[in-house]
Structures are given as structure tokens and as C-alpha cells.
Write a protein that holds these residues in place. Structure first.
Motif, mmCIF file in Angstrom:
data_model
loop_
_atom_site.group_PDB
_atom_site.id
_atom_site.type_symbol
_atom_site.label_atom_id
_atom_site.label_comp_id
_atom_site.label_asym_id
_atom_site.label_seq_id
_atom_site.Cartn_x
_atom_site.Cartn_y
_atom_site.Cartn_z
ATOM 1 N N THR A 74 43.552 46.640 38.779
ATOM 2 C CA THR A 74 44.217 48.012 39.221
ATOM 3 C C THR A 74 45.290 47.618 40.291
ATOM 4 N N THR A 75 45.328 46.206 40.707
ATOM 5 C CA THR A 75 46.229 45.815 41.752
ATOM 6 C C THR A 75 46.801 44.683 41.352
ATOM 7 N N VAL A 76 47.982 44.202 42.131
ATOM 8 C CA VAL A 76 48.503 42.952 41.811
ATOM 9 C C VAL A 76 47.495 41.748 42.255
ATOM 10 N N GLU A 77 46.863 41.984 43.288
ATOM 11 C CA GLU A 77 45.860 40.914 43.738
ATOM 12 C C GLU A 77 44.817 40.726 42.868
ATOM 13 N N GLU A 78 44.318 41.753 42.178
ATOM 14 C CA GLU A 78 43.222 41.750 41.209
ATOM 15 C C GLU A 78 43.718 40.895 39.938
ATOM 16 N N ALA A 79 44.874 41.304 39.754
ATOM 17 C CA ALA A 79 45.677 40.395 38.553
ATOM 18 C C ALA A 79 45.580 39.008 38.712
ATOM 19 N N TRP A 80 45.810 38.608 40.071
ATOM 20 C CA TRP A 80 45.916 37.159 40.344
ATOM 21 C C TRP A 80 44.655 36.600 40.387
#
Length: 465
Positions: free
Chosen positions: A160-166
Motif C-alpha cells: 500500500t506504500t512505496v516503502e512496503e513495495a521495497w
């Protein structure tokens, strides 16, 4: 698992998750990242794991979506269902009955508390974890599962966030575990046929795609204690964005070889006013009801335009509020013609089917709606092989069953999965990037290169059978 070993696992999982969050935050400050993976990580593009004679499965979340997944796995060869976890005991018991009714051994149930899934992950007899929980749990559970040595199938969106994707990418690369997002639409008959058409060059050089999730879901607001609407409704009061981008986008990304020859470059996004949810709540609930206390900010219709590195464009829309017919668009346009869905239709400059009345090839000035000749010529081999079985077992017309059949097939035969963690990250990150663009007057936002440059040489998804 004895208490000491379980405590050790939980401590290790927490430490690794914290490390991953620090790395994610460091890498997501800019969409431009190093072409090299951090020390101790290597690409999982085309990851192949040793053949599994039997795929041992554990489920986290068996509500409306997950219960169907349990049912499908009961009908797959080479599978053992080892464990089922959900905080709602009633749905756990229903899935246990599904397994029992199929004549299979009883799985172990986990439902004592919010983190019971970690007790399940501490087991060493599970190869694959199926995650079908509310969105906020997807990344934490997937990270914990990979850190515990399991492969992961996680429902959409994966992050749900860019941080989570990474976090997902970093964890998959460090653990060398599969992390596949369950984009079932990629296994629909029509989407598979369109992929086959594209691979045969029917549309020429690809130029543009259109994807959507237009599905009136206001009725879910009446689900208060349990079921999807009990948690999904709240997201409309949290984010003004494309909240659910992957169903339409996944197939278009595969047609265009996204992450395997091309990649998403940047995106511009705008939202309409947010009116429909508040109006529905006012009409359907008492004035003092919790649904009338929310400030719905997600625009009823969000429209985003993605530009790829090769210069192609993709329009992505989201609308679960307005009264209109369901559509995913599924349009792919090339220099020689176009295919579009809902309803299926095709128009080609050269090579169109012959009109039965005139005996002449159909013109691109008019749509050809007769799909039967196209199915006969371009039916995807996977659907030709398993389509009847998929339809018999169901799940959105068979696409759910086919997705799981293919997943298990790949794990048992040492083949790379059709979707990987880079797809999960790129398709899911549309949500936070669209939110950022909407909040910045529609200005463009860069996509991170989750593949770290590997997209330039990665092999495109073939027409698998």
C-alpha cells in the motif's frame, strides 16, 4: 513447536522486518535507485526453486476471498493443506469443513489472537503461504512468511506504500523466495487470448493500453463487523487515489512486457469529486451511523496515465462508487489494430476475419464482435489445456482455479512463476504514486525501478502451456 523455538522465530522475524523497513525507507526517498542490490541480495527475476513433489500449503485469512482459495486447493493434485489461520474462528471452522468434505486430512487451526499467523509460520512443514487478509496486513505477513523460509502468494494489492513495495522486493531478494501477487485476471480466458495475439504480433508494435477496475461496490458499506466492506470502506476516507489498480493493469503490463523489456517510468493522476459514498451513506444509514461519520475523500473516479520507458501510454481508472456497468477495459492498441474488452471486440488494419455476408475482410472502421473465429485461432494453450477444468471448479469464471493450478505446476516442475515480486511491487505502487500525484495537482511521479535495471535484459513472459 516448543515455546523457546517459537520465541526465537518471532524475535528473528521482528528484527528482520525492522531491518527491511530501514532499507526500504532509505531506498524510497527517491524513485532512482542503485542498479545493484544491497549486499546479501540478488535478483529473483526468473527465480527457479527445486522441484516439489508435494506443495505443502498454509492459509492466512479464509474469509470471503480466502475460503474460495481453500476450496480450489482441495481439488489440486500434489498439494497438502497443512494449516489454516484467521482471527475469526467461524470462518476457520467453515474452511476446515471444506477440507474434511473433500476427504483430506484435517489441517491445524490457528485463531487465538491477531498474531497467531506467526505461530503457523514457525512450522517447518509448510512450503507456500496463501495470504488473503485486509490490505494493511499484506506486506507485513508476506515479509514474515518469506523470512520464515516460505514462498508467498499474497492477494492484491501486495503493498500500500512505496516503502512496503521495497520491503517485499528486498525480502524476496535476500531470502530467494517467491512472492507472487494473486492477480487472477491475468488468467482469464480473454486476457490470455489477447496475450497470445500480442505475442503473435497481430497488433503490430504496441502503443497504448487501457485498464480499469470499474465495479459498483457501495453495497459493501453495509458489511460492518465482518467481510470485505468492514475494512475496505475505511480506505475511501484515508486516501484520494486509485485504491485498487491491479486487476485491469496486470494483463496490460504483461502484454507490454513491463519489467521484462520495458517498465513504468512516470504517472500523472487526477480524481473526480468524492460524492457518491457520502450520498449513499446518507440514504442507507441513520444519521448517527458510523458510515455517516466518515469523511470520504477518495474521488469517485480516479484516472491515471502511465508513461513507460519505451514511450507507451497506459490509462488506468478506478471507480467502485458510481452506478455503471462493470468493466476492466482491457484495451491494447498497436500500429496494426486494437483489441478491447467489455464487450470483446477487435479491429485490424490487415488480417481481419472475413465478413460472412460480404465475403470481404472486416474493416478497422468498424468493430468485429464475433469472437468465436478468434478463439479458434488464438485460444491460449493454457486455457485450451485447462479451461474446461477451470470453469468446472469456478472462481471468477475459472481464472482463480487456473491461477492456482499454474502456481502449483510451476513449483512442482521447477519453472519460474508467471508473476514475481517485481510485478507485485510495480502494479501495487500505482496506489501511493497516484495519491501523491493527485495531491500535487496531477503532476508526474516517478516509478521506482524495482528490478534495479534487470528489466532491460529480462525474458518476457512467453505463451506458456
Amino acid at each position: 513447536m516448543d515455546r523457546l523455538n517459537r520465541r526465537k522465530f518471532l524475535q528473528t522475524a521482528s528484527a528482520l522486518a525492522a531491518t527491511g523497513m530501514v532499507a526500504a525507507c532509505a531506498s524510497s526517498g527517491s524513485a532512482k535507485v542503485s542498479a545493484k542490490a544491497p549486499k546479501g541480495q540478488q535478483s529473483v527475476m526468473g527465480l527457479v526453486v527445486p522441484n516439489m513433489t508435494t506443495v505443502r500449503v498454509g492459509f492466512i485469512g479464509v474469509g470471503q476471498r480466502g475460503s474460495g482459495h481453500v476450496r480450489h486447493f482441495c481439488h489440486l493434485d500434489g498439494v497438502e493443506i497443512k494449516a489454516i489461520c484467521d482471527t475469526h474462528r467461524e470462518v476457520v471452522d467453515k474452511s476446515l469443513k471444506t477440507v474434511a468434505d473433500a476427504g483430506l486430512p484435517a489441517p491445524t487451526a490457528y485463531s487465538a489472537h491477531e498474531y497467531s499467523y506467526r505461530d503457523m509460520l514457525a512450522r517447518d512443514d509448510i512450503d507456500l503461504v496463501i495470504i488473503s487478509t485486509p490490505w494493511r496486513w499484506h506486506t507485513p505477513m508476506a515479509v514474515d512468511a518469506m523470512n520464515s523460509g516460505k514462498h508467498v502468494f499474497v492477494e492484491v494489492p501486495a503493498a500500500t506504500t512505496v516503502e512496503e513495495a521495497w520491503q517485499l522486493v528486498d525480502t524476496a531478494e535476500r531470502t530467494q523466495k517467491n512472492c507472487m501477487m494473486g492477480e487472477n485476471v491475468c488468467y482469464g480466458r480473454d486476457e490470455l487470448m489477447a496475450l497470445n495475439m500480442v505475442r503473435h504480433g497481430l497488433f503490430g508494435e504496441l502503443l497504448h493500453g487501457e485498464a480499469a477496475y470499474i465495479h459498483e461496490l457501495r453495497w459493501q458499506m453495509k458489511e460492518i463487523e465482518h467481510s470485505t466492506g468492514s475494512w475496505r470502506t475505511g480506505w475511501h476516507a484515508k486516501r484520494n487515489a486509485n485504491l485498487y489498480p491491479t486487476h485491469g493493469l496486470g494483463p496490460i503490463a504483461q502484454y507490454m512486457n513491463i519489467n521484462r523489456g520495458d517498465r513504468f517510468d512516470y504517472m500523472n493522476s487526477m480524481s473526480s469529486p468524492a460524492l457518491g459514498r457520502a450520498a449513499y451513506a446518507k440514504r442507507e444509514f441513520p444519521a448517527d451511523h458510523q458510515r455517516n461519520q466518515l469523511n470520504y475523500i477518495a474521488g469517485d473516479i480516479n484516472t491515471s496515465i502511465i508513461k513507460t520507458k519505451l514511450g507507451r501510454t497506459i490509462m488506468v481508472q478506478h471507480d467502485t462508487t458510481t452506478p455503471r456497468p462493470y468493466t476492466r477495459h482491457n484495451l491494447i492498441q498497436g500500429t496494426n489494430g486494437v483489441f478491447a474488452g467489455f464487450p470483446n471486440r477487435i479491429a485490424l488494419e490487415h488480417g481481419g476475419m472475413t465478413d460472412p455476408e460480404s465475403g470481404k475482410p472486416n474493416s478497422y472502421h468498424g468493430w468485429d464482435y464475433d469472437m468465436e473465429p478468434w478463439y479458434k485461432k488464438f485460444e491460449h494453450p493454457l486455457w485450451a489445456r485447462m479451461g474446461k477444468e477451470a470453469e468446472r471448479n469456478g472462481g471468477h469464471g475459472g481464472m482463480d482455479f487456473l491461477m492456482f493450478w499454474r502456481l502449483v505446476y510451476c513449483l512442482r516442475n521447477g519453472e519460474p512463476l508467471d508473476q514475481d515480486v517485481y510485478d507485485a511491487a510495480a502494479w501495487s505502487v500505482v496506489t501511493p504514486l497516484s495519491e501523491a500525484s493527485v495531491n500535487d495537482r496531477g503532476n508526474s511521479k516517478d516509478f521506482p525501478d524495482f528490478t534495479r535495471g534487470v528489466w532491460r535484459t529480462a525474458k518476457p513472459l512467453g505463451v506458456v502451456s
